[in-house]
Design a protein around this motif. Structure first.
Motif, short mmCIF file in Angstrom:
data_model
loop_
_atom_site.label_atom_id
_atom_site.label_comp_id
_atom_site.label_asym_id
_atom_site.label_seq_id
_atom_site.Cartn_x
_atom_site.Cartn_y
_atom_site.Cartn_z
N PRO A 60 0.81 -1.23 0.00
CA PRO A 60 0.00 0.00 0.00
C PRO A 60 0.84 1.28 0.00
CG PRO A 60 -0.17 -1.16 2.12
CD PRO A 60 0.64 -2.02 1.22
N GLU A 61 2.13 1.21 0.41
CA GLU A 61 3.01 2.39 0.43
C GLU A 61 4.20 2.15 -0.49
OE1 GLU A 61 2.70 5.26 2.04
OE2 GLU A 61 0.97 4.85 3.33
N PRO A 62 4.00 2.23 -1.83
CA PRO A 62 5.09 1.86 -2.74
C PRO A 62 6.24 2.85 -2.73
CG PRO A 62 3.23 2.72 -3.97
CD PRO A 62 2.79 2.64 -2.54
N GLY A 63 7.40 2.42 -3.20
CA GLY A 63 8.55 3.30 -3.35
C GLY A 63 9.54 3.20 -2.22
N PHE A 64 10.63 3.97 -2.35
CA PHE A 64 11.71 3.90 -1.37
C PHE A 64 11.44 4.88 -0.22
CE2 PHE A 64 13.61 2.15 -5.17
CZ PHE A 64 14.23 1.02 -4.66
N THR A 65 10.49 4.52 0.65
CA THR A 65 10.20 5.34 1.82
C THR A 65 10.23 4.46 3.06
OG1 THR A 65 7.83 4.93 1.88
CG2 THR A 65 8.57 6.70 0.43
N ASN A 118 7.23 2.22 3.74
CA ASN A 118 7.02 1.01 2.93
C ASN A 118 7.46 -0.21 3.73
OD1 ASN A 118 6.76 -0.96 1.03
ND2 ASN A 118 7.87 0.13 -0.59
N THR A 119 6.49 -0.80 4.46
CA THR A 119 6.81 -1.94 5.33
C THR A 119 7.27 -3.16 4.52
OG1 THR A 119 4.44 -2.37 5.33
CG2 THR A 119 5.35 -1.33 7.29
N ARG A 120 6.74 -3.31 3.30
CA ARG A 120 7.14 -4.46 2.48
C ARG A 120 8.61 -4.37 2.09
NH1 ARG A 120 2.73 -7.32 -1.33
NH2 ARG A 120 0.99 -7.17 0.12
N LEU A 121 9.08 -3.13 1.84
CA LEU A 121 10.48 -2.95 1.48
C LEU A 121 11.38 -3.34 2.65
CD1 LEU A 121 12.66 -1.97 -0.46
CD2 LEU A 121 12.22 0.37 0.29
N LEU A 122 11.05 -2.84 3.85
CA LEU A 122 11.86 -3.14 5.04
C LEU A 122 11.85 -4.64 5.33
CD1 LEU A 122 10.68 -0.18 7.31
CD2 LEU A 122 12.78 -0.32 5.96
N ALA A 123 10.64 -5.26 5.33
CA ALA A 123 10.53 -6.69 5.60
C ALA A 123 11.23 -7.49 4.51
CB ALA A 123 9.06 -7.09 5.70
N SER A 136 -5.60 -8.09 5.75
CA SER A 136 -4.54 -7.45 6.55
C SER A 136 -3.34 -8.38 6.73
CB SER A 136 -5.10 -7.04 7.92
OG SER A 136 -5.45 -8.20 8.66
N TRP A 137 -3.51 -9.69 6.48
CA TRP A 137 -2.38 -10.62 6.58
C TRP A 137 -1.41 -10.44 5.42
CZ3 TRP A 137 -4.02 -16.18 8.56
CH2 TRP A 137 -4.63 -16.04 9.81
N GLN A 138 -1.85 -9.80 4.33
CA GLN A 138 -1.01 -9.53 3.16
C GLN A 138 -0.31 -10.80 2.65
OE1 GLN A 138 0.87 -5.81 2.66
NE2 GLN A 138 0.49 -5.16 4.76
N VAL A 139 -1.07 -11.89 2.47
CA VAL A 139 -0.45 -13.15 2.06
C VAL A 139 0.21 -13.05 0.69
CG1 VAL A 139 -1.78 -14.78 3.45
CG2 VAL A 139 -2.70 -13.94 1.28
N GLY A 140 -0.17 -12.06 -0.11
CA GLY A 140 0.46 -11.87 -1.42
C GLY A 140 1.96 -11.64 -1.30
N PHE A 141 2.41 -11.20 -0.13
CA PHE A 141 3.83 -10.96 0.10
C PHE A 141 4.63 -12.27 0.08
CE2 PHE A 141 7.35 -9.44 3.05
CZ PHE A 141 7.93 -8.62 2.09
N ALA A 142 3.95 -13.41 0.20
CA ALA A 142 4.65 -14.71 0.14
C ALA A 142 5.29 -14.93 -1.22
CB ALA A 142 3.68 -15.84 0.45
N LEU A 143 4.71 -14.32 -2.28
CA LEU A 143 5.28 -14.51 -3.63
C LEU A 143 6.73 -14.03 -3.72
CD1 LEU A 143 5.33 -14.63 -6.86
CD2 LEU A 143 4.24 -12.42 -6.78
N PRO A 144 7.02 -12.73 -3.44
CA PRO A 144 8.44 -12.34 -3.52
C PRO A 144 9.32 -13.09 -2.52
CG PRO A 144 7.10 -10.55 -2.64
CD PRO A 144 6.16 -11.57 -3.17
N LEU A 145 8.75 -13.50 -1.39
CA LEU A 145 9.58 -14.20 -0.39
C LEU A 145 10.05 -15.55 -0.93
CD1 LEU A 145 7.62 -13.42 2.91
CD2 LEU A 145 9.70 -12.34 2.05
N VAL A 146 9.13 -16.30 -1.54
CA VAL A 146 9.52 -17.61 -2.09
C VAL A 146 10.55 -17.42 -3.20
CG1 VAL A 146 8.68 -19.60 -3.40
CG2 VAL A 146 7.38 -18.77 -1.45
N PHE A 147 10.36 -16.38 -4.03
CA PHE A 147 11.29 -16.19 -5.15
C PHE A 147 12.64 -15.68 -4.70
CE2 PHE A 147 7.44 -16.65 -7.60
CZ PHE A 147 7.91 -17.64 -8.42
N LEU A 148 12.69 -14.99 -3.55
CA LEU A 148 13.99 -14.61 -2.99
C LEU A 148 14.83 -15.87 -2.77
CD1 LEU A 148 13.32 -11.90 -0.26
CD2 LEU A 148 14.84 -11.71 -2.23
#
Lengths: 107, 238
Positions: free
Chosen positions: A62-67, A70-75, B166-178
């Motif tokens: 939901p928060e794209p980009g280098f900020t 962006n929790t996905r970037l950090l994780a 809110s679990w954002q399970v879609g994030f599993a995709l880049p994790l597996v490919f990492l």
């Protein structure tokens, strides 16, 4: 997209993928491909997988980009470290999803 | 008759080799099922993708492209670019499976995956087995991956609607490919291929027709080959 179109897509991609998988085994028999072709193909996995992973981590949430929001970037950075050192799917999934949830809760 | 290992024995060797990889396939397959639902497809279509395409990376990206409303021709092109690595696997394993009759080659080709390839090629190249029923090792490694993949997809499409967004399970995709990315970065040219592929795909994120991934992948391959040629010319190739 209608259901019919989706099923047609699935069948075309399925057939295409099957032919890609069969290509070498069927056409080459016991021979090997010319060196130049094999050399090019050697870089396909690294290039393709990176092209999938990097945008999905940087722009997927939901928060794209280098900020810093962006929790996905950090994780993703944390998970990349775990993937590199363990090569384990379970450890990477656990750390990646765990740190995403933790960061979402903290921020 | 020379003492050749029996096919059941070789098949079991394949099963033992693949066993440690199976737990990781479960969340990946579930994600494929959930991704299909999130793209607005029904459970049967999600399962059909796993059965007919049987390639996780492609399935997840296809689901996302369908959700984004990409043109059908772009969906097909992107999926086939992602699966192009199968040509490399197929060509590389051909010396060991190419002699088989076609009624063997077709099912073995259908079952070709990143994991089945990696296990089998290592076993064929470094194992003691010369000749013999080698394809039974491949089958032992490949078949459980297929079974678990389909079961995990069923679980995904079944549980999918119960998983909160809110679990954002879609994030599993880049994790597996990492995890799949680590072993294919072997040397300097493949590092260049990965950096260029990932970087250009990111920069081309807003490219028309959802072509960012394809542009990144093609640039990555070209960069890898160029890096290898350059390093070779300088005499410092690994």
């Amino acid at each position: 997209m209608s259901t019919g179109v989706v099923w047609a897509l699935i069948c075309i991609i399925g057939l295409g993928t099957f032919l890609l998988r069969l290509s070498g085994i069927q056409l080459l028999g016991g021979r090997t491909l010319p060196d130049a072709v094999m050399r090019t193909l050697r870089y396909v996995p690294a290039a393709v997988i990176a092209a999938i992973v990097v945008p999905a981590i940087v722009n997927g949430g939901p928060e794209p980009g280098f900020t810093l929001e962006n929790t996905r970037l950090l994780a993703g950075v944390i998970a990349a470290g775990v993937a590199w050192s363990t090569r384990s799917v379970l450890a990477t999934l656990g750390t990646g999803m765990g740190s995403l949830w933790l960061l979402e809760w903290l921020l | 008759m020379a003492a050749q290992p029996a096919k059941q024995q070789v098949f079991r060797q394949g099963l033992r080799a693949v066993a440690p990889m199976l737990p990781g396939v479960i969340p990946f397959g579930m994600t494929a099922g959930i991704a299909a639902l999130e793209a607005g497809l029904d459970p049967l279509t999600g399962f059909g993708m796993s059965l007919i395409i049987f390639a996780g990376a492609a399935q997840l990206v296809v689901a996302q492209l369908i959700a984004d409303g990409a043109l059908p021709v772009i969906v097909v092109l992107t999926a086939l670019i992602i699966n192009l690595r199968m040509v490399m696997y197929s060509a590389s394993i051909a010396p060991y499976l190419g002699h088989l009759p076609v009624h063997w080659k077709m099912p073995l080709a259908y079952l070709l995956t990143d994991q089945a390839y990696a296990l089998s090629i290592t076993h064929f190249q470094h194992g003691q087995m010369a000749g013999g029923p080698r394809h039974w090792f491949y089958l032992g490694a490949a078949l459980p991956l297929w079974v678990i993949w389909l079961l995990a997809t069923v679980l995904g499409v079944w549980l999918g609607s119960a998983v909160p967004p809110s679990w954002q399970v879609g994030f599993a995709l880049p994790l597996v490919f990492l995890v799949l990315l680590v072993p294919v970065i072997r040397d300097r040219p493949s590092t260049v291929a990965a950096i260029a592929g990932g970087g250009i795909a990111l920069a081309a994120h807003d490219a028309p027709y959802h072509l960012g991934l394809t542009i990144g992948a093609v640039t990555g391959v070209v960069s890898g080959v160029s890096a290898e040629l350059l390093l070779h010319r300088r005499g410092s190739a690994e």
